[in-house]
Design a protein around this motif. Structure first.
Motif, short mmCIF file in Angstrom:
data_model
loop_
_atom_site.label_atom_id
_atom_site.label_comp_id
_atom_site.label_asym_id
_atom_site.label_seq_id
_atom_site.Cartn_x
_atom_site.Cartn_y
_atom_site.Cartn_z
N PRO A 1 0.81 -1.22 0.00
CA PRO A 1 0.00 0.00 0.00
C PRO A 1 0.85 1.27 0.00
CG PRO A 1 0.09 -0.92 2.19
CD PRO A 1 0.92 -1.82 1.34
N GLU A 2 2.16 1.13 0.13
CA GLU A 2 3.08 2.26 0.02
C GLU A 2 4.44 1.69 -0.38
OE1 GLU A 2 3.66 4.17 3.87
OE2 GLU A 2 4.79 2.46 4.61
N THR A 3 5.29 2.51 -0.99
CA THR A 3 6.60 2.01 -1.41
C THR A 3 7.62 2.11 -0.27
OG1 THR A 3 7.39 4.14 -2.25
CG2 THR A 3 6.20 2.74 -3.81
N ARG B 1 -7.92 9.76 -6.55
CA ARG B 1 -7.95 8.65 -5.60
C ARG B 1 -8.13 7.36 -6.38
NH1 ARG B 1 -8.27 9.53 -0.58
NH2 ARG B 1 -9.46 11.46 -0.65
N MET B 2 -7.04 6.62 -6.57
CA MET B 2 -7.09 5.42 -7.38
C MET B 2 -6.83 4.18 -6.52
SD MET B 2 -4.61 6.99 -10.20
CE MET B 2 -4.73 5.99 -11.66
N ARG B 3 -7.18 3.04 -7.09
CA ARG B 3 -6.90 1.78 -6.36
C ARG B 3 -5.49 1.28 -6.69
NH1 ARG B 3 -13.01 0.34 -7.06
NH2 ARG B 3 -13.69 1.03 -5.02
N MET C 1 6.09 8.58 -5.35
CA MET C 1 7.51 8.93 -5.43
C MET C 1 7.89 9.27 -3.98
SD MET C 1 7.52 11.15 -8.97
CE MET C 1 6.48 12.53 -8.48
N GLU C 2 8.66 8.37 -3.38
CA GLU C 2 8.92 8.52 -1.94
C GLU C 2 10.42 8.57 -1.67
OE1 GLU C 2 5.42 7.08 0.62
OE2 GLU C 2 6.41 5.27 -0.07
N MET C 3 10.76 9.26 -0.59
CA MET C 3 12.17 9.31 -0.19
C MET C 3 12.21 9.27 1.34
SD MET C 3 14.94 11.15 0.98
CE MET C 3 14.23 12.77 1.20
N LYS D 1 -6.56 19.97 -1.90
CA LYS D 1 -6.45 18.59 -1.41
C LYS D 1 -4.98 18.18 -1.36
CE LYS D 1 -10.87 17.37 -1.52
NZ LYS D 1 -11.63 17.24 -0.35
N GLU D 2 -4.73 17.12 -0.57
CA GLU D 2 -3.35 16.67 -0.37
C GLU D 2 -2.68 16.18 -1.66
OE1 GLU D 2 -2.93 13.48 2.49
OE2 GLU D 2 -0.99 12.93 1.63
N LEU D 3 -1.47 16.71 -1.88
CA LEU D 3 -0.67 16.28 -3.02
C LEU D 3 0.57 15.52 -2.52
CD1 LEU D 3 0.21 16.49 -6.00
CD2 LEU D 3 0.96 18.81 -5.56
N GLU D 4 1.14 16.02 -1.45
CA GLU D 4 2.37 15.42 -0.93
C GLU D 4 2.35 15.46 0.60
OE1 GLU D 4 5.97 17.02 -2.60
OE2 GLU D 4 7.22 15.78 -1.31
N VAL E 1 13.00 11.13 8.16
CA VAL E 1 12.09 12.15 7.62
C VAL E 1 11.72 11.69 6.22
CG1 VAL E 1 11.80 14.56 6.94
CG2 VAL E 1 13.13 13.99 8.98
N GLU E 2 10.42 11.63 5.98
CA GLU E 2 9.93 11.08 4.71
C GLU E 2 9.29 12.17 3.85
OE1 GLU E 2 7.01 7.50 3.99
OE2 GLU E 2 5.89 9.08 4.94
N THR E 3 9.55 12.11 2.55
CA THR E 3 8.74 12.92 1.63
C THR E 3 8.02 11.93 0.72
OG1 THR E 3 10.30 13.18 -0.21
CG2 THR E 3 10.54 14.73 1.61
#
Ligand code: GAP
Length: 508
Positions: A217-219, A261-263, A268-270, A331-334, A371-373
């Motif tokens: 559900p997340e990278t 909002r997709m399934r 893009m995570e760091m 709405k939330e983007l990041e 710390v995550e982005t």
């Protein structure tokens, strides 16, 4: 509001008509909240990925990337808390049989109160004209203050109820606020219950030895479990980061708002690993750095806002959302989160393996803080696209539909157009194609009148149209038309590459 809904519908149909986004499995009537990217969509998406990767990985000596598998050991999701707590509170309306997220019903209710405030401000703005002091008005107007107090009260109560997992209290709040089902119009609600958002499937060939596995559900967890692999093999010194772009899956119940909002979507995570105690300094650094990244795309600052979380996950000591003004509101983007040592500690505990770092300057072993982005690729796509979509009335009264995309992200950088399909112009245009094609995504088009071809390129956001005409055959110059201003320059063919490269450069 109606105008924005209309705009949103136009963006959705434009995306389909011009090969950006198609409903998935369309010939079988599609699937809710699942989309396919078409020929231009995939280019725009790849360009966003590259733009992010360059700024996060290429431009940071102490950040490296990975690409971890979607399937991971099921215990990872126990350790991360997703098996037990990655839930949405759901509620059904007994009359319409429709299912809603309780938090979204409350958010929508708050949005209506915000709308009321905005209307008061607009009215006053019109009444007072230039002398209007918005800040002062918001601080003193009775109706604004009353609605703001209601918003604050609901937000506070709701976050308290969620923090204590008081689902009966959430139902009471929905009833007390008089929230009705948008379909049936009634308040006949079921109890609120938790629903886990992870998709699961089985791995293994015979049913007896199958194992339940989850689609991630997340990278982020793929990064945490590779923390030591990367640190050791890359000889990374704290502070350092690991970045990843990849698919994530969530069984979203409220499937609406197109690709918002997709399934199945991409993140893009760091994850940035720091010394314990230095996390808030780095949190501020990443807030600022990510803000600059967004602004470098040339989208105005007032389209973004920071929203600090009132409701923090128990392990986090700071979290903020970068919100974007989509056609349906901010709405939330990041998300930028200071996650402490929660994830690495949990993986230590569940795997029984040490996930520590030896800090030679301090001569000390510790579990780093993180710390995550985390930004949604599809949401960035929607943000960029919805800001770019423009309908312009030209001097002759006709409407021009143009995507004013940040040029660096445009799917096609230049179109090469012979003025007519004869007199050696197509051959000359092909020569230009050969020069530019190794450097940029370019497109050759000789069909229809030149005006029509310009419009086609405007509609997919191509920054430059290069036209080959009679003069080209005489002196090797072409006209180059810029998308936003429609201004044309005449330049030599050999200058084209530098001209385009300069033109598509993002802001510093
Ligand atoms: N690792 C942290 C994390 O996953 P999140 O706030 O749940 O945090 C991060 O997700 C970002 O992923 C969001 O800001 C959003 O841009 C994107 N995202 C989350 N759920 C999504 C969905 N169902 N469809 C599209 N994008 C989504």
């Amino acid at each position: 509001m109606a105008q924005n809904e209309d705009l949103f519908k136009k963006i959705i149909s434009h995306s389909k008509e011009y090969g950006f986004i198609f409903p998935s499995s369309e010939i079988y009537d599609g699937m809710a909240a699942i989309y396919d990217y078409g020929q231009y969509g995939v280019e725009l998406k790849n360009n966003i990925k590259q733009y992010w990767w360059k700024s996060m990985v290429q431009m940071h000596e102490n950040i490296v990337g990975i690409d971890s598998a979607i399937f991971m050991h099921p215990t990872i999701w126990k350790a991360s808390g997703h098996v037990d707590a990655f839930n949405d509170p759901l509620i059904d309306n007994k009359d319409s049989k429709k299912r809603y997220r309780a938090d979204v019903l409350i958010e929508d209710h708050i949005a209506k109160l915000e709308d009321k405030i905005n209307k008061e401000v607009e009215k006053a703005e019109k009444r007072f004209g230039e002398s209007f002091d918005k800040e002062q008005f918001i601080k003193t107007n009775g109706r604004v203050l009353e609605n703001q107090a209601k918003i604050d009260d609901i937000t506070h109560r709701f976050s308290l109820l969620m923090n204590t997992n008081d689902l009966a209290g959430v139902k009471l709040l929905i009833e007390e606020l008089g929230i009705v089902c948008p379909i049936s119009g009634t308040r006949n609600w079921t109890d609120v219950r938790q629903f886990n958002l992870m998709f699961s499937t089985q791995m293994g060939s015979v049913s007896e030895d199958t194992n339940i596995v989850y689609l991630r559900p997340e990278t982020a967890q793929g990064i945490f479990v590779n923390f030591l692999n990367v640190q050791k093999t890359g000889r990374m010194k704290i502070p350092f980061g690991i970045a990843q772009i990849g698919k994530a899956f969530r069984n979203e119940i409220v499937a609406r708002q197109f690709i918002f909002r997709m399934r199945e979507f991409e993140q893009m995570e760091m994850q940035f690993f720091v010394r314990p105690g230095e996390e808030l300094k780095w949190f501020e650094y990443w807030k600022e750095t990510r803000k600059k990244w967004h602004l470098s795309l040339g989208i105005p600052q007032n389209k973004y806002r920071f929203h600090d979380h009132d409701k923090l996950a128990h392990y986090a000591n700071a979290a903020t959302d970068i919100e974007f003004e989509f056609p349906f509101g901010f709405k939330e983007l990041e998300g930028i989160h200071s996650r402490g040592d929660f994830d690495l500690k949990r993986h230590q505990e569940f795997s029984g393996k040490k996930l520590q770092y030896f800090d030679s300057e301090l001569n000390e072993n510790y579990v780093p803080y993180v710390v995550e982005t985390s930004i949604g690729l599809d949401r960035t796509f929607l943000a960029v696209l919805s800001h770019a979509y423009t309908e312009e009335t030209l001097e002759d009264g006709t409407i021009r539909t143009v995507l004013n995309l940040p040029k660096i992200l445009s799917p096609i950088k230049a179109a090469i157009l012979p003025l007519v399909k004869k007199d050696n112009m197509p051959e000359k245009a092909r020569e230009i194609m050969n020069i530019l094609q190794p450097n940029f995504m370019v497109q050759y088009d000789e069909k229809d009148a030149i005006g029509k071809r310009y419009r086609r390129q405007d509609a997919i956001g191509t920054p430059y149209c290069i036209t080959v005409d009679t003069q080209t055959l005489e002196d090797n110059t072409v006209t180059i038309r810029e998308r936003d201003t429609m201004h044309q320059d005449r330049i030599a063919i050999q200058e084209l590459e530098t001209y385009i490269r300069k033109g598509i450069k993002p802001l510093e």
